[in-house]
Design a protein around this motif. Sequence first.
Motif, mmCIF file in Angstrom:
data_model
loop_
_atom_site.group_PDB
_atom_site.id
_atom_site.type_symbol
_atom_site.label_atom_id
_atom_site.label_comp_id
_atom_site.label_asym_id
_atom_site.label_seq_id
_atom_site.Cartn_x
_atom_site.Cartn_y
_atom_site.Cartn_z
ATOM 1 N N TRP A 64 0.822 -1.202 0.000
ATOM 2 C CA TRP A 64 0.000 0.000 0.000
ATOM 3 C C TRP A 64 0.859 1.257 0.000
ATOM 4 N N ASP A 65 1.929 1.234 0.781
ATOM 5 C CA ASP A 65 2.771 2.423 0.924
ATOM 6 C C ASP A 65 3.550 2.762 -0.346
ATOM 7 N N GLU A 66 3.580 1.862 -1.323
ATOM 8 C CA GLU A 66 4.285 2.123 -2.576
ATOM 9 C C GLU A 66 3.370 2.712 -3.654
ATOM 10 N N GLN A 67 2.086 2.808 -3.376
ATOM 11 C CA GLN A 67 1.157 3.328 -4.367
ATOM 12 C C GLN A 67 1.262 4.840 -4.485
ATOM 13 N N TRP A 167 -13.630 -0.849 2.834
ATOM 14 C CA TRP A 167 -13.210 0.187 1.884
ATOM 15 C C TRP A 167 -13.319 1.576 2.497
ATOM 16 N N ALA A 168 -14.307 1.801 3.327
ATOM 17 C CA ALA A 168 -14.437 3.113 3.968
ATOM 18 C C ALA A 168 -13.212 3.392 4.838
ATOM 19 N N VAL A 169 -12.715 2.350 5.513
ATOM 20 C CA VAL A 169 -11.492 2.497 6.322
ATOM 21 C C VAL A 169 -10.298 2.788 5.414
ATOM 22 N N ARG A 170 -10.172 1.998 4.341
ATOM 23 C CA ARG A 170 -9.050 2.202 3.430
ATOM 24 C C ARG A 170 -9.115 3.587 2.783
ATOM 25 N N SER A 171 -10.296 4.016 2.394
ATOM 26 C CA SER A 171 -10.437 5.324 1.751
ATOM 27 C C SER A 171 -9.992 6.449 2.677
ATOM 28 N N THR A 172 -10.344 6.329 3.942
ATOM 29 C CA THR A 172 -9.909 7.328 4.923
ATOM 30 C C THR A 172 -8.389 7.365 4.974
ATOM 31 N N ARG A 173 -7.792 6.190 5.015
ATOM 32 C CA ARG A 173 -6.332 6.103 5.064
ATOM 33 C C ARG A 173 -5.712 6.681 3.786
ATOM 34 N N ASP A 174 -6.280 6.339 2.638
ATOM 35 C CA ASP A 174 -5.765 6.862 1.369
ATOM 36 C C ASP A 174 -5.871 8.381 1.309
ATOM 37 N N LEU A 175 -7.002 8.920 1.726
ATOM 38 C CA LEU A 175 -7.191 10.370 1.668
ATOM 39 C C LEU A 175 -6.277 11.098 2.658
ATOM 40 N N ARG A 176 -6.035 10.499 3.800
ATOM 41 C CA ARG A 176 -5.081 11.113 4.738
ATOM 42 C C ARG A 176 -3.693 11.164 4.118
ATOM 43 N N GLN A 177 -3.333 10.100 3.422
ATOM 44 C CA GLN A 177 -2.027 10.059 2.753
ATOM 45 C C GLN A 177 -1.963 11.118 1.651
ATOM 46 N N LEU A 178 -3.042 11.266 0.904
ATOM 47 C CA LEU A 178 -3.073 12.255 -0.178
ATOM 48 C C LEU A 178 -3.030 13.692 0.341
ATOM 49 N N ALA A 179 -3.575 13.909 1.521
ATOM 50 C CA ALA A 179 -3.618 15.259 2.084
ATOM 51 C C ALA A 179 -2.253 15.728 2.562
ATOM 52 N N LYS A 180 -1.349 14.794 2.797
ATOM 53 C CA LYS A 180 -0.007 15.157 3.258
ATOM 54 C C LYS A 180 0.783 15.771 2.111
#
Length: 195
Positions: A64-67, A167-180
């Motif tokens: 996940w961290d490589e995406q 997916w709701a959990v993953r989406s939250t994690r993805d969006l937090r990563q994108l916001a950085k």
Amino acid sequence: MAAADNTSAALRRRDLCSRGIRLAGKMRSDVVDLLDTYVEQQGLDASASVAAVEGVPAAAVERWDEQTGTQRLLENLAAYRAFRALLAQMLEEQQEQLGEADAALGRALAAVLLQVSAFTYHLEELLRLESRGPPSEEGAEPPPAPHLSLFERKLRGLGVLRELAQWAVRSTRDLRQLAKPSPGSSSAASLAESP
């Protein structure tokens, strides 16, 4: 002028990510509540094992961290488009199965379907901000549901709702990563450069 545009785009991206995180959190909460109602109304065991549902992308991802940010958004978009179609199918089946006997379950399914549709639109907006634009939905429909017994449809619905909660959990994690902001770059870094 270009610096102001970059700053404006970065602020807009952060705002969209923050709103998306709130939407995903609310959606997860509502899906968990819906799962409880669904299990009770369908007479299922909450701990029932459900095989992977065809057409439902798994939220779990290796590396996940490589995406990149774009990969994250595209995977989320594909998943929520699939969920939108599957939930609409579930809602139709519920109405056929129960008629007006259980309007509360139908309303809860319709509310989650609306949230999934709104979140899908939100993801499309993030992709537009990236100047990429969302991919076409052509051919994005899940395969037509095979003829299933009533019990198999109930289990499929349970699987869809469980995976949507993940997916709701993953989406939250993805969006937090994108916001950085990307390390070593301005706060206006593009989504494609996000780790």
